[in-house]
Design an enzyme around this catalytic site. Structure first.
Site: not given
Length: 772
Positions: A467, A478, A492
């Site tokens: 999470s 990224d 998750k």
């Protein structure tokens, strides 16, 4: 099914379905309270209307609730027979009506039968101890019964329990315990188990039933009763008001497992590990209440209290016998910080030729924040980001060359903390995208320019990184800001909201509890999702657990993977050129590293053991297997200081029944001022409408920290002995972290000898580097 018929129907059905459970002393029949029935209706209103995956509470959902509730009572199929299940089946399509009509007779009837069956099984198990066992017989015990069929009749359960008790006996026998001691140990074990089940109360049953409903919608939706909700808040803000002692059950006593530094217990100097609390009183002159035999969380409720109030403890010292002299102690409660779960730093020195690279490590167990304190304007409110920023400043003063953020076993926490923490390592920009049930997408952004650390960075993850951890790792990946190293993460990708039912019902006292429900899904800034797939590392380490066994993909009702358009962001660097070089160096180094080879061999052994569902009950075969594993362990330990798996394949898996008394909340070996174990996954942020990001704190078992099996449960060892076992496990060399440090040191060496490479893989290019 027509709801108007429900009350009459259920009352009629329960009578003939079963013989009435006997209401023995210590085992009263439980039933729902009016407030619980009302709380169920309030919870249903939110779950059916405002959930990200709104699902009607109807007959189809009733069948799912029935299945999960039955599994929560007897998931290993050790107590109920097929006949019991067949009789329970009449409730399959009636549990929806039970909630709407505020008549929870059915789930409580199921629980009361469960409690009776536990009593039957424990009585049978204890009777077997007088007879002993023949360990020369060739037979096996199936300890993993998750997918096993229900026993057709009681005689089949008898045989299963005979083998179960025989296995418990054999484990102790292999640990060189005498028969007399084995009988005493197991008899006490089974009696204590029955006591814990009989101590379950109406709130436990209600929470279990409502969790069966909530988790039938999707895996990360839960119900928290008032006591669980309180513990939940403590876990997020890492503080409580109490005496600062980690407590655990010790037979009928509540014992001190650890003293929290700086707390009232520590400052008094009058409590020590192993001391047993036998009585608790309120105020300087309050009557002492005997708490021997009480549930741990009930004792906790007595000990915790408002800051600056006095609690009186009657203590039996650790070194005193049962009839020893009791000591009276007055302590003034204070705010106690739970630093064990706070961010910490360390430095690893890595030799690189003639140079030594200093690698700073920040270990972060959870993304915590004290939202109440922040809202009150407390300038010193607890926050993961604030703590990490401070530690980064200290590491810069220490002149580290690179930083590793260690998120192994970090189940997540606050969405805001994940965003803010990412902001320490990027200039500014979007961190994560959040899509609500209506399909609207918003980006959570770091709006603060500048970085607390702009140098070489790595993020260490494993399967239990979930999470908020995945949000952070995905954003770092990224942006090209740092290397992701380790295992694919949990997977998750959902956001939860914590709804205080007492708030919405305008209750003055905590009565209804809270609902944690999924209200949104988060997406990477590149448009992808961590849901099901997790974050794939740039440099992968051996898998400690299969995805089918642990992680989002192991849930049968997890939300599917999907994607959305990417956010507007610009990567700050490109790590692609350096990754192949680092992978090659990692492979060459670990091929020659004995500790790493042992680590991989340990993992292979554990995965092999986990794949097995049965264990031999023949002493000679079991001893041979144990001796082979012990020889292997010693051989590896002589070559390195890495930890090894347990010597007995049944040393952990077969303990499930003893560790989880049916629907009782599982407890830690110790908790601050005691209390039931709770997930460190949400934030309570000033009202039901606020976003609260949940992670369920998936906690992967650290199979490499297991010592040789002694056949005992944690609460059957002396506390000092158990603490020492934990210390030995912690003192083992962390070969995974060491290798991550070497990988980052390799990157530093490459960029400091190649300014063009540095310009591609560091933010602001070579300006952030120095040439060796």
């Amino acid at each position: 099914m027509r709801k108007l018929l429900l009350t009459v129907a259920l009352t009629a059905l329960i009578g003939p379905a079963f013989a009435k459970p006997t209401e023995e002393a210590g085992a009263p029949l439980l039933k729902a309270t009016p407030s619980q029935a009302e709380a169920a209706v309030w919870a249903t209103r939110f779950l059916t209307r405002f959930h990200y995956k709104p699902t009607p509470l109807d007959d189809a959902m009733s069948e799912q609730i029935f299945k999960r509730y039955l599994d929560s009572l007897d998931g290993d199929k050790l107590f109920f027979t097929q006949a019991d299940v067949d009789k329970f089946s009449q409730y399959k399509d009636k549990l929806d009506d039970a909630i709407y009509d505020q008549d929870l007779t059915a789930p409580y009837a199921m629980f009361n039968i469960y409690q009776q069956r536990v009593g039957d099984r424990v009585a049978y198990a204890r009777a077997l101890l007088a007879k002993g066992f023949d360990f020369g017989v060739e037979e096996t015990y199936q300890y993993d019964r998750e997918k096993a069929p229900w026993a057709k009749e009681t005689s089949e359960l008898d045989d299963l329990w005979r083998k179960r008790v025989k296995n418990d006996w054999l484990r102790l026998k292999l640990a060189n315990k005498a028969d007399k001691d084995i009988r005493e140990t197991l008899d006490k074990r089974y009696a204590n188990y029955l006591d814990r089940v009989r101590q379950l109360n109406s709130e436990d049953v209600f929470q279990t039933f409502m969790n069966a409903y909530a988790s039938s919608i999707e895996p990360h939706t839960n119900y928290l009763g008032p006591r669980a909700s309180e513990n939940f808040d403590i876990a997020m803000k890492l503080s409580l008001e109490g005496i600062g002692a980690v407590l655990q059950r010790d037979d009928d006593y509540t014992a001190i497992r650890e003293i929290v530094p700086g707390g009232p217990a520590a400052l008094s100097g009058k409590l020590k590990v192993g001391d047993r609390i036998v009585g608790v009183g309120q105020g300087e002159h309050g009557q002492i209440v005997d708490v021997i035999g009480w549930r741990l969380d009930d004792v906790v409720e007595k000990i915790r209290g408002a800051k600056d109030t006095v609690v009186r403890l009657e203590v039996l010292p650790a070194d005193a016998g049962p009839d020893g002299k009791h000591v009276m102690l007055d302590l003034t409660r204070k705010k106690v910080s739970i630093e064990e779960q706070a961010a910490k730093k360390s430095i690893i020195d890595v030799k690189d030729g003639e140079r030594t690279r200093k690698i700073g490590v920040i270990s972060l167990p959870t993304f915590y924040q004290d939202f109440d304190a922040r809202r009150r304007g407390d300038r010193n409110y607890k926050s993961a980001t604030r703590d990490v920023e401070r530690l980064l400043g200290e590491l810069k003063t220490d002149k580290v060359d690179g930083v590793i953020v260690d998120l192994r076993n970090n189940g997540g926490g606050s969405l805001a903390e994940a965003t803010d923490l990412t902001g320490l390592f990027i200039d500014k920009g979007p961190v994560v995208q959040v899509r609500n049930a209506g399909g609207q997408v918003e980006a959570e952004e770091d709006g603060n320019p500048g970085m607390a650390w702009d140098g070489p960075l790595a993020v260490l993850v494993n399967r239990a990184s979930a999470s908020a951890s995945e949000i952070f790792a995905a954003a770092i990946q990224d942006y090209g800001r740092g290397l992701i190293v380790g295992e694919p993460t949990f997977g998750k990708g959902t956001v939860q909201n914590l709804v205080d039912l007492d708030d919405v019902a305008h209750n003055e006292k905590p009565t209804f509890g809270e609902v944690k429900m999924t209200i949104a899904q988060f997406f990477r800034i590149n448009g992808g999702s961590t849901q099901l797939r997790g974050v794939t590392p740039d440099i992968s380490f051996p898998l400690t657990v299969d995805a089918k066994d642990f992680g989002e993909s192991s849930y049968d009702n997890a939300l599917p993977w999907t994607s959305i358009p990417p956010a507007k962001y610009a990567p700050v660097a490109d790590l692609k050129p350096v990754v192949p070089m680092l992978v090659e160096r990692h492979g060459a180094r670990t091929a020659k590293n004995v500790e790493w080879q042992n680590f991989e061999a340990d993992i292979a052994d554990v995965r092999k053991l986990r794949a097995e569902k049965t264990v031999s009950l023949n002493e000679q075969a079991r001893r041979k297997e144990r001796d082979e594993q012990e020889a292997k362990r010693k051989s590896r330990d002589q070559a390195s200081n890495s930890a090894t798996p347990a010597a007995d394949p049944a040393s952990k898996t077969v303990q499930k029944i003893h560790e989880n008394a049916g629907v009782q909340p599982r407890t830690r070996k110790g908790d601050v001022d005691g209390g039931a174990e709770i997930a460190l996954d949400d934030k309570k942020n000033g009202g039901a409408a606020q976003k609260r990001e949940n992670t369920d704190n998936p906690s992967a078992k650290d199979e490499n920290a297991v010592l040789q099996d002694d056949g005992l449960q944690p609460d059957e060892r002396s506390i000092t002995s158990d603490v020492e076992r934990e210390k030995q496990a912690k003192d083992k060399r962390d070969v995974v972290l060491d290798e991550a440090a070497h990988i980052l040191a390799d990157e530093i060496g490459l960029i400091r000898t190649d300014t063009k490479l540095a310009a591609r893989i560091l933010p602001y290019g070579a300006a952030s580097t120095q040439v060796d």
